[in-house]
Structures are given as structure tokens and as C-alpha cells.
Write an enzyme that holds these catalytic residues in place. Structure first.
Site, short mmCIF file in Angstrom:
data_model
loop_
_atom_site.label_atom_id
_atom_site.label_comp_id
_atom_site.label_asym_id
_atom_site.label_seq_id
_atom_site.Cartn_x
_atom_site.Cartn_y
_atom_site.Cartn_z
N SER A 39 0.84 -1.20 0.00
CA SER A 39 0.00 0.00 0.00
C SER A 39 0.87 1.25 0.00
CB SER A 39 -0.92 0.02 1.23
OG SER A 39 -0.18 0.34 2.40
N SER A 41 0.80 3.77 2.22
CA SER A 41 0.75 4.48 3.50
C SER A 41 2.10 5.02 3.95
CB SER A 41 0.19 3.57 4.59
OG SER A 41 1.09 2.53 4.91
N LYS A 118 5.17 0.75 9.55
CA LYS A 118 4.95 2.18 9.84
C LYS A 118 6.21 2.73 10.51
CE LYS A 118 0.49 1.73 8.82
NZ LYS A 118 -0.11 2.30 7.60
N SER A 225 -3.14 6.76 5.80
CA SER A 225 -2.53 5.71 6.61
C SER A 225 -3.44 5.31 7.76
CB SER A 225 -1.17 6.20 7.17
OG SER A 225 -0.63 5.25 8.06
#
Length: 277
Positions: A39, A41, A118, A225
Site C-alpha cells: 500500500s 501508506s 509504519k 494511513s
């Protein structure tokens, strides 16, 4: 004699496969785990299609260090909890080492068990908040500086074929999708790029107090996100326990702009062995 030779050759092949699987299992469990970015994010730090190895030695080992293996074509779905669930609980790690603010970390989602990646923003005891899109840590806004824009082609990306979100409104396929880019400096000195798309609810949050033994994560693509700003019951990440950390991401090995990492003609040559800041 010929039959014995065939039998011996067969068992030698079986042993070779077993040894190879054992070595691969040890490598993935204790040293490095492959990870593919699905993704956007973490743009611009990580792009959809980036392939990297996660350093599992960075933070020591817990149940989350065991590999999860999913091969839908043959119905194989083995989770880390299936292999090492006996080690779960207590929120501790073997040879544990504390992560540092600013690390890019792969961790298991506290509810779904899926692997997420993250940036570590909040340490245990920190007070984290976002006000008007600016991150605040322990009551002090972090330093941010404008850094131009992040431009990309507005087209379906990755295996999900989702178009990117743009600050310049809906953009037709093939147009230029623009996001505002900033340099953000965290307490401790880590400087990295973040993206902003526009005003939205996640730009203003309550104060989050990070519990002992837990961490607060955010994506660098701040308006796109699902991270610790969102409650776990709503599909967000919430606070992540220490034992759920898988490892630290240090370098991109290679990157594919296509639907599959096997489409070598779409590999991005400028991202080979790129350091993750």
C-alpha cells in the site's frame, strides 16, 4: 543395483529439500524476513512494490518472530501464532532491544495479526497528538519544513489496482497526482519526508498517552494511513505491544512498479539497495 541407486537418489533429493527448508526457516525466523510493500501508506519513504528484508535481530525475538506462511493456491495458511503461540503473553522478548523513535518497523497488528509497516513515533510514556496536521510530542510541535511536492502518475497501483489520492483533487488516469511534501524532524534528530493531501479528521486528534511496553506508529503518507491514530476496533492499529514487533526495515532491495514482483521489466532501477531513512 539400479533399483537401490534410484531409491538412494530419491532419499538424497528428499533430504536436500528438507535441509533447504530448515535453513530457510531458520534464516527467516532469526535473521531476516522478506516483506513486500502492498500500500501507499509509507510514501514517499516506501513505494507500492518495494521489496525489502526486515532485520529481526534489531529488537530480539518473540512469538511474532516466527514466520507466517500463506499460499492460497494450495490452501496453506500457517500463522506465527500457530507455530509460536506458546511464547505469546507477558509482552517480553528474548535478547530484547528497545526500538528507537524514527525507526521504520514491521509489526503484527494487535487484532488481525497482519503484518504492518509504519514509522515509530511515540515511545512508552509519551503524549502524542496531531493539531492542524502538525505532530506534537509531549506538548511540543515537531519541526517541519516545506520540501516541494511529491508527484506521481494517476493510475492504478500494485495488485489492488487502487489509484493514489491527490492534493490537486480528482485527477484523470495518466494525469499528474500531486501531494505536498515536508521534512519532519522528530525528537532525537531523525529527519524524514512526510506527505499531506488536505484537511481531514486525522489532522486533529486527542492526546494519546502511550502505555508502558507499547509504541505509537504513524505512516509517512499522513492522510492515507491506518495507524495508531485509529482504534483497533475500527480497523486501525492503536498502541502496539513490544512483543508484536517483527523487526526493523533498513534498505529496499529492489522495487517493482507493476502488479507483481516477478514483472522484472517494471523494476525501478533507482531503488536498488536504497537506504530507508
Amino acid at each position: 543395483m539400479a533399483e537401490d541407486e534410484h531409491r538412494n537418489a530419491f532419499w538424497e533429493t528428499v533430504k536436500t529439500i528438507v535441509y533447504a527448508l530448515l535453513i530457510a526457516g531458520i534464516f527467516r525466523t532469526f535473521l531476516f524476513q522478506p516483506f513486500w510493500i502492498p500500500s501507499g501508506s509509507m510514501k514517499p519513504t516506501l513505494l507500492i512494490g518495494d521489496f525489502l528484508f526486515v532485520n529481526k535481530m534489531a529488537y530480539g525475538y518473540s512469538y511474532a518472530s516466527c514466520p507466517s506462511i500463506s499460499i492460497p493456491l494450495v490452501g496453506l495458511d500457517i500463522d506465527a501464532e500457530d507455530l509460536c503461540g506458546w511464547a505469546q503473553g507477558g509482552n517480553t522478548r528474548l535478547f530484547g532491544s528497545e526500538p528507537e523513535r524514527g525507526d521504520v518497523v514491521v509489526f503484527r497488528h494487535p487484532v488481525s495479526g497482519r503484518d504492518f509497516i509504519k514509522r515509530l513515533i511515540g515511545l512508552p510514556g509519551d503524549r502524542v497528538q496531531v493539531i492542524d496536521g502538525v505532530l506534537q510530542i509531549n506538548g511540543t510541535p515537531v519541526e517541519i519544513k516545506p520540501d516541494g511536492t511529491f508527484d506521481e502518475v494517476a493510475e492504478p497501483q500494485g495488485p489492488q489496482r487502487l489509484p493514489p489520492r491527490c492534493a490537486n483533487g480528482p485527477v484523470g488516469v495518466g494525469g499528474t497526482c500531486i501531494k505536498d511534501q515536508f521534512l519532519e524532524t522528530l525528537p532525537g534528530g531523525v529527519t524524514h519526508k512526510i506527505l499531506e493531501i488536505g484537511n481531514q479528521a486525522s489532522d486533529n486528534t486527542p492526546v494519546y498517552i502511550v502505555p508502558e511496553g507499547h509504541f505509537f506508529f504513524m505512516g509517512d503518507n499522513r492522510d492515507n494511513s491506518s495507524d495508531s491514530r485509529f482504534r483497533q476496533v475500527a480497523g486501525g492499529v492503536g498502541f502496539v505491544p513490544f512483543e508484536n514487533l517483527v523487526g526493523r526495515a533498513d534498505r529496499v532491495i529492489f522495487s517493482s512498479a507493476g502488479r507483481s514482483i516477478m514483472a522484472f521489466w517494471t523494476w525501478r532501477s533507482d531503488r536498488y539497495f536504497k537506504r530507508i531513512d
